[in-house]
Design a protein around this motif. Structure first.
Motif, short mmCIF file in Angstrom:
data_model
loop_
_atom_site.label_atom_id
_atom_site.label_comp_id
_atom_site.label_asym_id
_atom_site.label_seq_id
_atom_site.Cartn_x
_atom_site.Cartn_y
_atom_site.Cartn_z
N ARG A 143 11.70 3.82 -4.09
CA ARG A 143 10.67 4.44 -3.12
C ARG A 143 11.15 3.41 -1.74
O ARG A 143 11.14 3.86 -0.85
CB ARG A 143 9.36 4.22 -3.36
CG ARG A 143 8.32 4.58 -2.47
CD ARG A 143 8.56 5.93 -1.92
NE ARG A 143 7.54 6.28 -0.68
CZ ARG A 143 7.64 7.26 0.03
NH1 ARG A 143 8.67 7.93 0.15
NH2 ARG A 143 6.84 7.44 1.02
N LEU A 144 11.23 2.22 -2.16
CA LEU A 144 11.58 1.16 -1.05
C LEU A 144 12.75 1.41 -0.57
O LEU A 144 13.13 1.18 0.92
CB LEU A 144 11.25 -0.49 -1.54
CG LEU A 144 9.78 -0.72 -2.19
CD1 LEU A 144 10.04 -2.13 -2.66
CD2 LEU A 144 8.94 -0.62 -1.04
N LYS A 145 13.83 1.74 -1.38
CA LYS A 145 15.19 1.99 -0.85
C LYS A 145 15.03 2.94 0.02
O LYS A 145 15.81 3.14 1.30
CB LYS A 145 16.11 2.14 -1.95
CG LYS A 145 16.48 0.83 -2.65
CD LYS A 145 17.18 -0.21 -1.98
CE LYS A 145 17.41 -1.51 -2.77
NZ LYS A 145 18.06 -2.54 -1.68
N GLN A 146 14.43 4.22 -0.22
CA GLN A 146 14.33 5.40 0.49
C GLN A 146 13.63 5.11 1.81
O GLN A 146 14.04 5.40 2.70
CB GLN A 146 13.24 6.48 -0.13
CG GLN A 146 14.26 6.97 -1.33
CD GLN A 146 13.37 8.29 -2.07
OE1 GLN A 146 11.95 8.01 -2.14
NE2 GLN A 146 13.89 9.40 -2.31
N LEU A 147 12.66 4.39 1.96
CA LEU A 147 11.80 3.88 2.79
C LEU A 147 12.78 3.03 3.91
O LEU A 147 12.66 2.99 5.03
CB LEU A 147 10.71 3.19 2.79
CG LEU A 147 9.50 4.15 1.92
CD1 LEU A 147 8.36 3.35 1.56
CD2 LEU A 147 9.04 5.27 2.76
N GLU A 148 13.54 2.10 3.35
CA GLU A 148 14.38 1.25 4.18
C GLU A 148 15.49 1.85 4.74
O GLU A 148 15.63 1.80 6.00
CB GLU A 148 14.85 0.00 3.22
CG GLU A 148 13.68 -0.97 2.74
CD GLU A 148 14.42 -1.95 1.92
OE1 GLU A 148 15.32 -1.90 1.65
OE2 GLU A 148 13.56 -2.76 1.51
N LEU A 149 16.02 2.71 4.18
CA LEU A 149 17.33 3.54 4.64
C LEU A 149 17.24 4.59 5.08
O LEU A 149 17.97 5.35 5.96
CB LEU A 149 18.27 3.60 3.19
CG LEU A 149 18.63 2.29 2.31
CD1 LEU A 149 19.71 2.63 1.39
CD2 LEU A 149 19.26 1.17 3.47
N GLY A 150 15.98 5.28 4.92
CA GLY A 150 15.78 6.72 5.42
C GLY A 150 14.93 6.67 6.59
O GLY A 150 14.70 5.50 7.37
N PHE A 167 10.07 7.45 12.99
CA PHE A 167 10.11 6.02 13.00
C PHE A 167 11.19 5.69 11.92
O PHE A 167 11.05 5.93 10.74
CB PHE A 167 8.72 5.20 12.65
CG PHE A 167 8.61 3.93 12.53
CD1 PHE A 167 8.50 3.50 13.84
CD2 PHE A 167 8.90 3.26 11.55
CE1 PHE A 167 8.35 1.86 13.96
CE2 PHE A 167 8.61 1.80 11.69
CZ PHE A 167 8.60 1.31 12.98
N ASP A 168 12.20 4.86 12.44
CA ASP A 168 13.40 4.52 11.74
C ASP A 168 13.27 2.79 11.46
O ASP A 168 13.11 1.87 12.40
CB ASP A 168 14.81 4.52 12.60
CG ASP A 168 15.95 4.46 11.62
OD1 ASP A 168 15.62 3.80 10.57
OD2 ASP A 168 16.74 4.73 12.09
N VAL A 169 12.74 2.52 10.06
CA VAL A 169 12.37 1.42 9.82
C VAL A 169 13.64 0.37 9.90
O VAL A 169 13.47 -0.70 10.42
CB VAL A 169 12.04 1.24 8.47
CG1 VAL A 169 11.81 -0.04 7.87
CG2 VAL A 169 10.58 1.93 8.22
N SER A 170 14.91 0.95 9.67
CA SER A 170 15.89 0.16 9.67
C SER A 170 16.19 -0.49 11.10
O SER A 170 16.89 -1.33 11.19
CB SER A 170 17.28 1.13 9.12
OG SER A 170 17.46 1.94 9.87
#
Length: 275
Positions: A143-150, A167-170
């Motif tokens: 889930r975190l990877k999805q949120l970080e990269l997506g 909103f682009d977290v990256s």
């Protein structure tokens, strides 16, 4: 043929005893430690010797029935009954002891089986819990990877670095201040001010800060559930507790804070205020 005591002791028999003289029977009685009166007749002494040999299981009890042909009283019969009774009592005691040992062995066996079953169930529960923790950890990490990269949908169109209300977290994570374990509260204060200034959606704050966690903070964050890890306030509270930055700790820190020689009173007052 002269009487040989050693030969008799090696292989005693009623026939051999019957063939002995009184003086020879006396020697046999003394050898076995049989008590008798010197004035007793030969048959009486022989009777005591036979009773001793039967009591010690050297000769069978049946010899008392055949060897003594002319008893002077009922002493022999009473003695025979006593021997039989004692033998029966011993047999019953042996049987009870055997049953007791069997019960104890069965009890030990049942306890061992129960312990093994409990240990097996415990290991199975621990394995299931471990598998569940690993599953949750994988889901959490995924889930975190999805949120970080997506790209995560936001609610503020003025966030600047993304388009279409997304909103682009990256793109924003690089603005998050560096986490410092020796000054955790300062990190959170700095981050919150920055978040307000850059108008980051508050529901994305936990995603932004987790990328900079190190040491104990990283361990605490990884241990949180997915739901709690998405709640900034719960993340902050858990990490402050891990570093013992709870109200009582602040009170202790305030009470123990002392003015340094290089500080002015104004600086000291300000520093104590912000502790």
């Amino acid at each position: 043929m002269p009487f040989n005591l050693d030969e008799f002791v090696a292989s005693p028999s009623v026939e051999e005893l019957d063939s002995l003289k009184k003086s020879e029977i006396v020697k046999v009685a003394k050898h076995y430690g049989v008590e008798f009166q010197p004035l007793m007749r030969k048959d009486e002494i022989k009777r005591y010797v036979l009773e001793y040999l039967v009591d010690e299981s050297i000769l069978p009890i049946t010899v008392l029935e055949t060897a003594i042909t002319v008893p002077t009283d009922n002493t022999f019969e009473l003695k025979r009954l006593e021997i039989e009774m004692n033998k029966e009592i011993r047999l019953k005691e042996m049987e009870r002891e055997r049953e007791r040992e069997e019960r104890e062995m069965q009890k030990v066996k049942e306890e061992r089986e129960m312990q093994m079953q409990m240990q097996k169930e415990k290991e199975e529960r621990e394995m299931q819990m471990q598998m569940q923790r690993e599953k949750e950890a994988r889901e959490h990490e995924f889930r975190l990877k999805q949120l970080e990269l997506g790209v995560i949908k936001g609610s503020d169109p003025k966030i600047g670095l993304d388009t279409g209300g997304l909103f682009d977290v990256s793109k924003h994570v690089k603005f998050v201040p560096k986490f410092q374990e020796d000054n955790v509260e300062k990190f959170f204060n700095h981050f919150e001010k920055l978040g307000e200034q850059l108008k980051w959606p508050r529901d994305k704050w936990s995603i932004l800060i987790q990328s900079n966690f190190t040491g104990k903070a990283q361990e605490v964050y990884s241990a949180l559930s997915i739901e709690d890890s998405m709640d900034y306030d719960k993340v902050k509270k858990a990490i402050l507790q891990a570093y013992e930055l709870v109200p009582e700790a602040y009170r202790q820190k305030f009470r123990k804070y002392r003015k340094a020689d290089t500080q002015t009173y104004v600086e000291f007052a300000y520093q104590k205020k912000v502790i």
